[in-house]
Motif scaffolding. Structure first.
Motif, short mmCIF file in Angstrom:
data_model
loop_
_atom_site.label_atom_id
_atom_site.label_comp_id
_atom_site.label_asym_id
_atom_site.label_seq_id
_atom_site.Cartn_x
_atom_site.Cartn_y
_atom_site.Cartn_z
N ASN A 79 3.07 13.04 1.76
CA ASN A 79 2.48 13.93 2.51
C ASN A 79 3.69 14.53 3.48
N GLY A 86 4.85 3.85 5.22
CA GLY A 86 3.71 4.26 4.51
C GLY A 86 4.16 4.66 2.77
N ASN A 87 5.32 4.08 2.68
CA ASN A 87 5.96 4.11 1.27
C ASN A 87 5.65 5.53 0.57
N ARG A 122 3.36 7.24 -0.58
CA ARG A 122 2.21 7.87 -0.08
C ARG A 122 2.63 8.76 1.08
N GLU A 123 3.34 8.31 2.19
CA GLU A 123 3.89 8.78 3.16
C GLU A 123 4.77 9.96 2.88
N ASP A 128 -4.68 13.67 2.67
CA ASP A 128 -5.04 12.41 1.41
C ASP A 128 -6.17 11.53 2.14
N TRP A 188 9.95 4.70 6.21
CA TRP A 188 8.89 4.82 5.20
C TRP A 188 7.80 3.85 5.15
N THR A 220 0.74 -1.11 0.05
CA THR A 220 0.02 -0.01 0.11
C THR A 220 0.84 1.31 -0.03
N GLY A 221 0.61 2.11 -0.86
CA GLY A 221 1.20 3.51 -0.96
C GLY A 221 2.38 3.33 -1.79
N CYS A 222 2.91 2.33 -2.51
CA CYS A 222 3.96 2.37 -3.16
C CYS A 222 4.08 2.87 -4.62
#
Length: 455
Positions: free
Chosen positions: A368, A361-362, A364-365, A426, A359, A176-178
């Motif tokens: 942000n 959250g990949n 996406r993090e 987001d 990281w 998720t988020g990559c």
């Protein structure tokens, strides 16, 4: 990253230069030396991959004059000054004028080596920072969409170029988020179907009772509440690309109908038996191994084999640290444009912090974090994670604290404006409202917070 370990020594005493050179070369530094500051400064420029170690008391141009000249040439070039006179006022003045450090002779070898190593690392990050900014300005085509310098990202760009021209169904794997949606859009944009629409649907965000209608459409009267004909996502993507995110969450009955679409390239709206031909490329994304889910009976094997004409796997950001700084620069520039803010100076300390953060959250993090950086939020989510990892409490309690802290930040920087806060964080406005209620946060408090801060 540039791995140079170069130190430029400037001292009018040849014996001191020789002693420092011998010691520092044994520590792995590359040494250049000069007996006068004016000769040394003629070799320096904006791209000098070195740090300066200079005496203060020298004829013609002393260390402070050298520092002033270097500040006009490149204010981010580290200068360490050394003096045998114990001149504290001079040291204070040097630090005010931008010196990296001021060391008293006789030098303490351990302290000198430590400060030189830190200064070298800082210079490396500064030069890398500048290189990345230049690369971003020069990026075109696929490199401007799929950002990164790692071998994995370079390979993904090559595969996208090949797959896009073939217009074949593809599975994209990744946490998720990559950035699975970014890769999917790139496959569409560089495909022969790029004149058609790119239709994305999150299979996990639609209830099981509605997903068939969303995918295949329905006729008026097909079920209670179906007052008029509805065109489904598959039909809307005709001539273009359909992106099915989190396909592992799709209910099995919908998987059966999707398999038929892929095999026959026709759809039937709910409540109709009329086949409608469709020509489209289907891209599915999953954070789970679909083959394994198939073996466990949680995903149809035949649908997996039909989709799995080709596949791409995006490694998590923690496994490709070379991509952290290019991605951060990319998103920071976009955030500055989006929020109409100037891009703040990205210090070497902050860059080092970005590289060291895992990281979870990949990308996406990271995006942000770039937004918050541009907005001037000093206590970023990175610091929060680091601090809370060291605190007491269970994993769930720390995650609750972290979530509350991030939402508070978003509300504070947007002065309690929910639409802006939801965009910054987001998430949908509905999700933000629900989380505010859970953490007992009132938007009015954050409006008052800004008013008080201006008094």
């Amino acid at each position: 990253m540039n791995n140079t370990n170069k130190v430029i020594i400037i001292d009018d005493d040849q014996a001191i230069i020789e002693a420092l050179t011998e010691m520092l070369e044994l520590e792995g530094f590359q040494i250049s030396s000069y007996l006068s500051a004016d000769k040394a400064i003629s070799t320096l420029n904006h791209q000098t991959a070195a740090v300066i170690l200079s005496d203060v008391r020298m004829p013609k141009m002393d260390g402070l004059s050298l520092l002033a000249r270097i500040q006009t040439l490149d204010s981010e070039l580290p200068v360490i000054l050394m003096s045998g006179h114990g001149d504290i006022p001079m040291a204070i003045e040097a630090m005010k004028e931008g010196a990296y450090d001021f060391l008293e002779k006789p030098l303490q070898p351990a302290l000198l080596i430590n400060q030189l190593q830190r200064a070298v690392e800082k210079r490396q990050l500064v030069l890398e920072n500048r290189k990345l900014k230049q690369n971003i300005a020069q990026q075109t085509g696929l490199e401007a969409l799929i950002i990164g310098e790692s071998a994995a990202i370079k390979s993904i760009r090559q595969h996208i170029s090949s797959l896009a021209q073939a217009n074949i169904d593809t599975i994209i794997y990744g946490e998720t988020g990559c950035g699975k949606d970014v890769v999917a859009r790139a496959l569409h944009q560089f495909s022969l179907r790029n004149k058609g629409r790119f239709i994305a649907i999150n299979c996990g965000g639609i209830s099981e009772s509605l997903i068939e209608s969303e995918l295949f459409g329905h006729e008026a009267g097909a079920f209670t509440g179906a007052n008029k004909r509805h065109i489904g996502k598959i039909e809307a993507a005709n001539g273009g690309t359909l992106f099915l995110d989190e396909i592992e969450t799709m209910p099995l009955p919908a998987q059966i109908k999707l398999l038929r679409v892929l095999q026959e390239r026709t759809i039937e709206r709910v409540g109709s038996t009329l086949p409608i031909p469709v020509e489209l490329t289907v891209i599915a994304a999953s954070k789970d191994n679909l083959a394994q889910l198939g073996e466990e009976g949680k995903f149809r094997k035949d649908l997996f084999y039909r989709l799995n004409v080709a596949s791409l796997t995006i490694p998590p950001l923690r496994d490709r640290p070379e991509d952290i700084l290019p991605l951060f620069h990319h998103y920071a520039h976009k955030a500055a444009e989006h929020f109409s803010r100037p891009l703040p100076l990205i210090t070497s300390a902050y860059l080092e912090y970005l590289i060291q953060h895992p990281w979870p959250g990949n990308v996406r993090e990271l995006k942000n974090a770039a937004d918050r950086f541009v907005l001037g939020i000093s206590e970023t989510s990175l610091a929060s994670i680091k601090r809370e990892d060291d605190s007491n409490g269970s994993y769930e309690e720390r995650m609750e604290q972290f979530e509350r802290h991030i939402i508070e930040e978003g509300l504070r920087v947007t002065n309690g404006q929910l639409n802006e806060a939801a965009e910054l964080l987001d998430m949908s406005r509905k999700t933000l409202y629900r989380k505010m209620k859970k953490h007992q946060l009132d938007k009015q408090h954050f409006k008052a917070f800004e008013d008080e801060g201006q008094e």
